[in-house]
Motif scaffolding. Structure first.
Motif, PDB file in Angstrom:
ATOM      1  N   SER A 187       0.830  -1.300  -0.099  1.00  0.00           N
ATOM      2  CA  SER A 187       0.125   0.237  -0.224  1.00  0.00           C
ATOM      3  C   SER A 187       0.878   1.252  -0.012  1.00  0.00           C
ATOM      4  O   SER A 187       0.760   2.017  -0.832  1.00  0.00           O
ATOM      5  N   THR A 224       2.597   1.691  -3.458  1.00  0.00           N
ATOM      6  CA  THR A 224       1.643   2.174  -4.710  1.00  0.00           C
ATOM      7  C   THR A 224       1.304   3.502  -4.343  1.00  0.00           C
ATOM      8  O   THR A 224       1.011   4.678  -5.192  1.00  0.00           O
ATOM      9  N   TYR A 225       1.245   4.075  -2.963  1.00  0.00           N
ATOM     10  CA  TYR A 225       0.739   5.438  -2.519  1.00  0.00           C
ATOM     11  C   TYR A 225       1.902   6.363  -3.101  1.00  0.00           C
ATOM     12  O   TYR A 225       1.559   7.255  -3.743  1.00  0.00           O
ATOM     13  N   THR A 271       2.003   7.255  -6.540  1.00  0.00           N
ATOM     14  CA  THR A 271       0.846   8.364  -6.938  1.00  0.00           C
ATOM     15  C   THR A 271       1.313   9.850  -6.991  1.00  0.00           C
ATOM     16  O   THR A 271       1.011  10.759  -7.223  1.00  0.00           O
ATOM     17  N   ARG A 287      -2.551   7.204 -12.471  1.00  0.00           N
ATOM     18  CA  ARG A 287      -2.616   7.631 -11.079  1.00  0.00           C
ATOM     19  C   ARG A 287      -3.661   7.164 -10.244  1.00  0.00           C
ATOM     20  O   ARG A 287      -3.450   6.552  -9.388  1.00  0.00           O
ATOM     21  N   GLY A 317      -3.993   4.592  -7.214  1.00  0.00           N
ATOM     22  CA  GLY A 317      -4.222   5.145  -5.872  1.00  0.00           C
ATOM     23  C   GLY A 317      -5.388   4.162  -5.297  1.00  0.00           C
ATOM     24  O   GLY A 317      -5.555   4.199  -4.037  1.00  0.00           O
ATOM     25  N   ALA A 364      -3.813   1.252  -3.781  1.00  0.00           N
ATOM     26  CA  ALA A 364      -3.216   1.449  -2.569  1.00  0.00           C
ATOM     27  C   ALA A 364      -4.034   1.555  -1.368  1.00  0.00           C
ATOM     28  O   ALA A 364      -3.913   0.944  -0.396  1.00  0.00           O
ATOM     29  N   PHE A 365      -5.481   2.009  -1.866  1.00  0.00           N
ATOM     30  CA  PHE A 365      -6.603   1.817  -0.712  1.00  0.00           C
ATOM     31  C   PHE A 365      -6.847   0.536  -0.365  1.00  0.00           C
ATOM     32  O   PHE A 365      -6.950   0.184   0.569  1.00  0.00           O
ATOM     33  N   ALA A 378      -4.355  -0.984   1.691  1.00  0.00           N
ATOM     34  CA  ALA A 378      -4.163  -0.477   3.137  1.00  0.00           C
ATOM     35  C   ALA A 378      -5.456  -1.217   3.822  1.00  0.00           C
ATOM     36  O   ALA A 378      -5.606  -1.584   5.002  1.00  0.00           O
ATOM     37  N   THR A 410      -5.069   7.868   8.328  1.00  0.00           N
ATOM     38  CA  THR A 410      -4.701   7.512   6.828  1.00  0.00           C
ATOM     39  C   THR A 410      -5.650   6.971   6.038  1.00  0.00           C
ATOM     40  O   THR A 410      -5.895   7.104   4.897  1.00  0.00           O
ATOM     41  N   PHE A 437      -7.445   7.742   2.541  1.00  0.00           N
ATOM     42  CA  PHE A 437      -7.489   7.035   1.503  1.00  0.00           C
ATOM     43  C   PHE A 437      -8.846   6.795   0.843  1.00  0.00           C
ATOM     44  O   PHE A 437      -8.833   6.746  -0.374  1.00  0.00           O
ATOM     45  N   THR A 478      -3.788  14.105   0.232  1.00  0.00           N
ATOM     46  CA  THR A 478      -2.587  13.147   0.007  1.00  0.00           C
ATOM     47  C   THR A 478      -1.475  13.461   0.873  1.00  0.00           C
ATOM     48  O   THR A 478      -0.844  12.622   1.094  1.00  0.00           O
TER      49      THR A 478
END
Ligand code: HEM
Length: 182
Positions: free
Chosen positions: A17, A20-21, A24, A50, A54, A57-58, A61, A91, A95, A121
């Motif tokens: 996560s 990948t974050y 972005t 992007r 994102g 990433a979410f 997470a 966070t 996200f 972000t």
């Protein structure tokens, strides 16, 4: 002697996560700090994907948090627990908001507020540094130093970007004042 633990699946999900974050955040920061990179096409390529990165990433997470809540039997209705995990929870909230609004419909509906919302972000960078240092204190895995190095790198890039923007606006303002005085 410095020993490091083997990462478990929760650590791996949190790490993916984080990676990948950070991806972005690269294109905009890279374009401003190293404008020549535009010629390589890398910032444009990352910019194109992007939103999807994102969202990935979410989801990582979410998986990371879900496993931790299950493993440690966390109860967020208990204020003490909530406070201990405050960086992670904040966070994850950021996200989630970004993932939900990462579509053309939200851009149209939220207009100028969309950009303001998505600037949150950058706040997550600092929350995540705190999160990793705090939660991994005393039991680093092999992923921890890599994660810390990468988040530190993007933080430095972001701070240089802010400094460049600040310099640009002050020079522009100075030029305006000299023009008005002449
Ligand atoms: C939302 C974004 C989040 C990201 C990107 C993230 C990322 C990470 C990373 C990279 C690590 C360090 C892994 C390692 O070095 O091995 C970590 C550890 C940890 N995170 Fe998160 N995290 C997030 C949210 C949360 C949430 C909501 C919670 C609370 C449930 C949480 C609880 C923890 C805990 C307890 C650890 C330590 C795990 C251990 O002791 O091995 N995180 N996280």
């Amino acid at each position: 002697m410095l020993t490091m633990d083997m990462p478990l699946s929760v650590n791996i999900l949190g790490f993916i996560s984080l990676m990948t974050y950070v991806i972005t955040l690269i294109p905009t920061n890279l374009k401003i700090v190293f404008p020549h990179t535009k010629e390589t096409g890398i910032p444009q390529f990352l910019l194109k994907y992007r939103r999807s990165i994102g969202i990935i990433a979410f989801f990582f997470a979410l998986g990371h948090s879900f496993l931790l809540v299950k493993k440690r039997n966390l109860d967020f209705l208990d204020l003490k627990t909530f406070w201990i995990y405050i960086q992670g929870i904040t966070t994850l909230t950021i996200f989630s908001l970004l993932a939900i609004t990462s579509n053309n419909w939200s851009i149209k509906k939220l207009k100028r507020n969309w950009k303001k919302l998505h600037q949150m972000t950058y706040f997550a960078i600092f929350l995540l540094i705190w999160h990793i240092l705090d939660k991994m204190s005393g039991h680093w895995t092999y992923l921890t130093p890599i994660g810390i190095a990468i988040i530190t790198g993007i933080t430095i890039l972001f701070l240089i970007r802010l400094w460049i923007i600040y310099q640009d606006t002050t020079t522009k303002n100075k030029r305006k004042i000299t023009k008005l005085n002449n």
